[in-house]
Design a protein around this motif. Structure first.
Motif, PDB file in Angstrom:
ATOM      1  N   ARG A  15       8.125  25.994  56.653  1.00 33.62           N
ATOM      2  CA  ARG A  15       9.527  25.146  57.137  1.00 33.62           C
ATOM      3  C   ARG A  15      10.012  25.382  58.242  1.00 33.62           C
ATOM      4  O   ARG A  15      10.456  24.476  59.095  1.00 33.62           O
ATOM      5  N   SER A  16       9.793  26.598  58.773  1.00 29.83           N
ATOM      6  CA  SER A  16      10.266  26.893  59.993  1.00 29.83           C
ATOM      7  C   SER A  16       9.418  26.140  61.344  1.00 29.83           C
ATOM      8  O   SER A  16      10.092  25.665  62.158  1.00 29.83           O
ATOM      9  N   GLN A  48       1.612  33.625  57.018  1.00 22.31           N
ATOM     10  CA  GLN A  48       2.555  34.846  56.920  1.00 22.31           C
ATOM     11  C   GLN A  48       1.926  35.586  55.724  1.00 22.31           C
ATOM     12  O   GLN A  48       1.658  34.957  54.832  1.00 22.31           O
ATOM     13  N   GLY A  49       2.011  36.950  56.077  1.00 27.00           N
ATOM     14  CA  GLY A  49       1.504  37.556  54.759  1.00 27.00           C
ATOM     15  C   GLY A  49       0.290  38.397  54.977  1.00 27.00           C
ATOM     16  O   GLY A  49      -0.095  38.731  56.262  1.00 27.00           O
ATOM     17  N   ALA A  50      -0.745  38.481  54.101  1.00 31.01           N
ATOM     18  CA  ALA A  50      -1.866  39.237  54.093  1.00 31.01           C
ATOM     19  C   ALA A  50      -3.046  38.196  54.490  1.00 31.01           C
ATOM     20  O   ALA A  50      -3.118  37.094  53.944  1.00 31.01           O
ATOM     21  N   GLN A  53      -5.151  37.285  51.407  1.00 29.43           N
ATOM     22  CA  GLN A  53      -4.324  36.388  50.698  1.00 29.43           C
ATOM     23  C   GLN A  53      -4.238  34.738  51.314  1.00 29.43           C
ATOM     24  O   GLN A  53      -4.453  33.746  50.510  1.00 29.43           O
ATOM     25  N   LEU A 120       5.549  50.393  62.825  1.00 27.05           N
ATOM     26  CA  LEU A 120       5.004  49.359  62.335  1.00 27.05           C
ATOM     27  C   LEU A 120       5.736  48.964  60.913  1.00 27.05           C
ATOM     28  O   LEU A 120       6.063  49.606  60.199  1.00 27.05           O
ATOM     29  N   PRO A 121       5.749  47.478  60.642  1.00 25.62           N
ATOM     30  CA  PRO A 121       5.452  46.465  61.553  1.00 25.62           C
ATOM     31  C   PRO A 121       6.049  46.459  62.909  1.00 25.62           C
ATOM     32  O   PRO A 121       6.810  47.030  63.066  1.00 25.62           O
ATOM     33  N   HIS A 122       5.117  45.977  63.734  1.00 27.02           N
ATOM     34  CA  HIS A 122       5.679  45.608  65.039  1.00 27.02           C
ATOM     35  C   HIS A 122       6.656  44.382  64.836  1.00 27.02           C
ATOM     36  O   HIS A 122       6.176  43.132  64.641  1.00 27.02           O
ATOM     37  N   MET A 123       7.999  44.678  64.967  1.00 26.47           N
ATOM     38  CA  MET A 123       9.016  43.732  64.671  1.00 26.47           C
ATOM     39  C   MET A 123      10.038  43.391  65.751  1.00 26.47           C
ATOM     40  O   MET A 123      10.572  44.274  66.088  1.00 26.47           O
ATOM     41  N   GLU A 188       8.066  29.281  66.806  1.00 25.40           N
ATOM     42  CA  GLU A 188       9.200  28.761  66.106  1.00 25.40           C
ATOM     43  C   GLU A 188      10.199  29.472  65.883  1.00 25.40           C
ATOM     44  O   GLU A 188      11.400  28.810  65.393  1.00 25.40           O
TER      45      GLU A 188
ATOM     46  N   LEU B   2       8.714  46.661  73.154  1.00 28.72           N
ATOM     47  CA  LEU B   2       9.367  46.232  72.240  1.00 28.72           C
ATOM     48  C   LEU B   2      10.974  46.334  72.417  1.00 28.72           C
ATOM     49  O   LEU B   2      11.423  47.534  72.952  1.00 28.72           O
ATOM     50  N   ARG B   5      16.602  45.150  68.727  1.00 26.65           N
ATOM     51  CA  ARG B   5      17.218  43.869  68.055  1.00 26.65           C
ATOM     52  C   ARG B   5      18.958  44.077  67.946  1.00 26.65           C
ATOM     53  O   ARG B   5      19.230  45.146  67.229  1.00 26.65           O
ATOM     54  N   PHE B  74      16.681  28.393  65.735  1.00 29.88           N
ATOM     55  CA  PHE B  74      15.252  28.909  66.091  1.00 29.88           C
ATOM     56  C   PHE B  74      15.260  30.252  66.304  1.00 29.88           C
ATOM     57  O   PHE B  74      14.606  30.958  67.140  1.00 29.88           O
ATOM     58  N   PHE B 120       4.619  37.679  49.932  1.00 32.68           N
ATOM     59  CA  PHE B 120       5.230  37.244  51.040  1.00 32.68           C
ATOM     60  C   PHE B 120       4.940  37.680  52.198  1.00 32.68           C
ATOM     61  O   PHE B 120       5.149  37.144  53.317  1.00 32.68           O
ATOM     62  N   GLY B 121       4.318  39.156  52.079  1.00 33.36           N
ATOM     63  CA  GLY B 121       4.075  39.768  53.426  1.00 33.36           C
ATOM     64  C   GLY B 121       5.204  40.755  53.548  1.00 33.36           C
ATOM     65  O   GLY B 121       6.231  40.610  53.310  1.00 33.36           O
ATOM     66  N   GLN B 123       6.376  41.816  56.446  1.00 35.37           N
ATOM     67  CA  GLN B 123       7.114  41.574  57.435  1.00 35.37           C
ATOM     68  C   GLN B 123       8.336  40.538  56.993  1.00 35.37           C
ATOM     69  O   GLN B 123       9.280  40.721  57.894  1.00 35.37           O
ATOM     70  N   GLY B 167       9.243  45.896  55.126  1.00 37.57           N
ATOM     71  CA  GLY B 167       9.096  45.662  56.639  1.00 37.57           C
ATOM     72  C   GLY B 167       9.929  46.201  57.483  1.00 37.57           C
ATOM     73  O   GLY B 167       9.591  46.472  58.679  1.00 37.57           O
ATOM     74  N   ARG B 196       8.111  55.396  59.076  1.00 37.15           N
ATOM     75  CA  ARG B 196       7.543  54.887  60.240  1.00 37.15           C
ATOM     76  C   ARG B 196       8.076  53.201  60.507  1.00 37.15           C
ATOM     77  O   ARG B 196       7.473  52.489  61.496  1.00 37.15           O
ATOM     78  N   VAL B 197       8.873  52.641  59.371  1.00 37.79           N
ATOM     79  CA  VAL B 197       9.042  51.322  59.526  1.00 37.79           C
ATOM     80  C   VAL B 197      10.137  51.249  60.342  1.00 37.79           C
ATOM     81  O   VAL B 197      10.997  52.162  60.329  1.00 37.79           O
ATOM     82  N   PRO B 198      10.598  50.060  60.843  1.00 37.53           N
ATOM     83  CA  PRO B 198      11.742  49.845  61.747  1.00 37.53           C
ATOM     84  C   PRO B 198      12.973  50.007  60.960  1.00 37.53           C
ATOM     85  O   PRO B 198      13.021  49.503  59.681  1.00 37.53           O
TER      86      PRO B 198
END
Lengths: 206, 253
Positions: A15-16, A48-50, A53, A120-123, A188, B2, B5, B74, B120-121, B123, B167, B196-198
């Motif tokens: 959707r994004s 998005q995700g793995a 999957q 990690l994740p690289h966010m 996006e 990085l 945020r 966005f 959903f992952g 992240q 995530g 180790r996650v943010p």
């Protein structure tokens, strides 16, 4: 108006991507129908995700991969893969299990190698250094785009790298080959610079 | 490299923005989608909605404002509050959220974290931990707006959440939330040293020094604040400048 087939196989950022593409003037069809894909001026594969999957979901849609291959590889329609949609271009993914990818850009999707102080994740927002690619030509040297991932693609051929970013290691933030472009970040969700990238993709004539 | 945020957070009840002091005494300040749009234009790195509606009608209103926000913003959008199942996560993502923050349900049923990360992952799964100091160097997780003790140690649970696929960890100090007295830096330092996650610092930001302390002394990857941005005390530009002056990497939108 440029028509875009946005591939629907259950990806989270569908959707994004739809809203952002529409915002820059695309006529977006969210679809997994081979006929609609064949008709579209542009193809966008979100994700998005793995890896395993997402590849499984793509394979599960009858005729979808064949339609994508025909439209993108045989008919050279411009293609954009976003995040896992880019990773699926690789030959195989190593997340959870070894899974074959589309193989359009030879290489392996593997975990990012981070340093002792990295997370990690690289966010978040990181600098993208573009190489010479028309869709990325608007990016200033230290332009920041939004990333949310733990895996990257290491291509076999360095010439397929269209942009790099550093997080622990320097990795491919974008991959390109002929009419195929993939970005590891989320245009996006990257405000003005991301929308501009999508607009350039709509006007790209590889 | 990085960048840190900066995340303005809007507390939402029945589709309207509120911000409580220690989770009570709510002040109403407008339409969330409208407000998010302002933050989007100011170059927020992410935007967060925390829904505190208790009713079904309130939840419906939330999905509507998420959709209206995603229509024009966005910027990555995190939505939390009342997320109890993978279906709740899916509904938020379909409405236009980029990440879902899971709080009480993740604490009480940690398997939910694995399930959501798998579906959903990682992240897009934020695990929100509300912690209160109970002894020197010890923090316990509380649920239900900071009222109900869980007996769970915040540090141990943060490690567990990260291992299960969170995530991001959104770490709120109940002691500091709404006080403007600054983030709980010792708590932040402990959690960021163990995972180790943010980690997103939350609860207590009252001035720009508090933001820099969270990053420099607490090791936070992101700072979340409500009132200081919401009531115009500081702009996002001023926050970025303060962080940059303290040596943090920030984005210039």
């Amino acid at each position: 108006m440029t028509s875009v087939a946005l591939i629907d196989y259950g990806a989270g950022n569908l959707r994004s991507a739809e809203r952002a593409l529409a915002h820059v003037g695309a006529d977006v069809t969210v679809t997994s129908d081979p006929k609609s894909i064949a008709r579209a001026d542009r193809i966008v594969l979100p994700g998005q995700g793995a890896f395993a999957q997402c590849m499984g979901a793509l394979t599960a849609k009858p005729g979808l991969i064949d339609a994508l291959s025909e439209t993108v590889l045989a008919n050279a329609r411009p293609f954009l893969g976003i995040c896992v949609g880019m990773q699926l271009l690789a030959s195989r993914g190593l997340e959870h299990e070894i899974t074959a990818g589309l193989g359009w850009i030879p290489g392996v999707c593997r975990q990012l190698q981070i340093g002792p102080r990295d997370r990690l994740p690289h966010m978040g927002w990181n600098e993208v250094a573009p190489h010479d690619h028309p869709v990325l030509a608007h990016l200033k040297p230290a332009a920041r785009m939004y990333f949310a991932h733990s895996f990257i693609v290491a291509p076999e051929n360095a010439a397929h790298i269209a942009a790099t970013t550093e997080h622990g290691e320097r990795f491919a933030a974008a991959l390109a080959r002929d009419n195929i472009l993939g970005v590891q970040f989320h245009p996006e969700k990257s405000q003005g610079a991301g929308l501009a990238l999508l607009e350039r993709f709509l006007n790209w004539n590889p | 490299m990085l960048s840190t945020r900066i995340i303005p957070c809007l507390d939402v009840k029945n589709g309207r923005v509120v911000k409580g002091v220690n989770f009570v005494d709510l002040r109403d300040a407008g339409d969330p989608a409208e407000q998010a749009s302002v933050y989007d234009q100011q170059g927020a790195d992410e935007i967060c909605f925390l829904d505190i509606s208790a009713s079904k009608e309130g939840r419906g209103a939330l999905l509507d404002i998420v959709a209206r926000t995603a229509e024009r913003c966005f910027t990555p959008l995190t939505v939390g509050g009342g997320v109890r199942s993978p279906d709740d996560v899916r509904a938020l993502l379909l409405a236009g959220a980029d990440k879902a923050a899971i709080n009480t349900a993740a604490i009480l049923e940690p398997d939910l974290i694995d399930e959501c990360a798998r579906n959903f992952g990682a992240q897009c799964i934020v695990v929100a931990i509300d912690a209160k100091a109970v002894a020197p160097g010890r923090w316990e997780i509380f649920t239900h707006g900071g009222e109900r003790p869980t007996g769970k140690d915040a540090i141990a649970f943060a490690e567990e959440a990260a291992a299960r696929g969170a995530g991001d960890i959104l770490l709120t100090s109940i002691d500091r939330d709404g006080t403007g007295a600054g983030y709980d830096i010792p708590l932040l330092r402990e959690i960021t040293a163990h995972v180790r996650v943010p980690v997103i610092a939350s609860g207590g930001a009252g001035n720009l020094d508090h933001l820099t302390a969270a990053v420099r002394d607490g090791g936070a990857s992101a700072v979340l604040a409500a009132s200081i941005f919401h009531f115009g005390t500081y702009s996002l530009r001023e926050a970025r400048a303060a962080l940059a002056a303290a040596g943090a990497v920030v984005r210039t939108p």
